[in-house]
Design an enzyme around this catalytic site. Sequence first.
Site, mmCIF file in Angstrom:
data_model
loop_
_atom_site.group_PDB
_atom_site.id
_atom_site.type_symbol
_atom_site.label_atom_id
_atom_site.label_comp_id
_atom_site.label_asym_id
_atom_site.label_seq_id
_atom_site.Cartn_x
_atom_site.Cartn_y
_atom_site.Cartn_z
ATOM 1 N N ASN A 186 0.828 -1.199 0.000
ATOM 2 C CA ASN A 186 0.000 0.000 0.000
ATOM 3 C C ASN A 186 0.865 1.252 0.000
ATOM 4 O O ASN A 186 2.011 1.239 0.454
ATOM 5 C CB ASN A 186 -0.912 -0.020 1.238
ATOM 6 C CG ASN A 186 -2.090 0.922 1.137
ATOM 7 O OD1 ASN A 186 -2.209 1.719 0.216
ATOM 8 N ND2 ASN A 186 -2.981 0.827 2.110
ATOM 9 N N CYS A 187 0.322 2.338 -0.519
ATOM 10 C CA CYS A 187 0.887 3.685 -0.410
ATOM 11 C C CYS A 187 2.251 3.796 -1.103
ATOM 12 O O CYS A 187 2.355 3.632 -2.311
ATOM 13 C CB CYS A 187 0.947 4.074 1.064
ATOM 14 S SG CYS A 187 1.214 5.823 1.399
ATOM 15 N N ALA A 188 3.294 4.059 -0.366
ATOM 16 C CA ALA A 188 4.634 4.198 -0.936
ATOM 17 C C ALA A 188 5.326 2.852 -1.110
ATOM 18 O O ALA A 188 6.320 2.759 -1.840
ATOM 19 C CB ALA A 188 5.487 5.116 -0.054
#
Length: 187
Positions: A102-104
């Site tokens: 997820n995300c970065a």
Amino acid sequence: MSLSVIVALAEGFEEIEAVTPIDVLRRAGLNLISVGLTDRTVTGTHGIVLTADKTWNEVAALTPDVLVLPGGMPGSKNLGDHSGLRQMAERIVAAGGWLAANCAAPAFTLAPWGLLSNRKATCFPGCEMQFPADVTYQDAAVLVDGHIITARGPGATFDFSLKLLGCLLNGGTAESLRSQMQYNGKS
């Protein structure tokens, strides 16, 4: 036999991106272990301290069915810099297991490891600049390509968790859990 899941916690992880999948997957009865890469006590990017179930040394030799990588900074870079975790991820891929980032984490963990090559992926907006040319960025909240699930960030975490659950078990289980938890979003 229940699927085995490891959620890797590196210093500077995004808290909601760790706790939500832990909660959702445990509610569904999966065998989930949270793992602190440097210690059992791990501090998130917003100063929230979690106590992991195990340390890296206790699980290093395992090949779980699923590896969940929460984003956050510098957590995603810390995940990406962990050579043992990379080896575990490579073993999971070779065994036909699942990776979920997820995300970065898609950009700063999976992409540098070469595990997104020739795939579609999403990530926190702006982090896609870290993707090599052979990764196709898609502006999506949650994206599944083969046995790799990527998500955009904190706001997509519940959908990410339910999508992962649906892929691992079935859509009916994910839908039932969504209803029980009174969540009206979509995954």
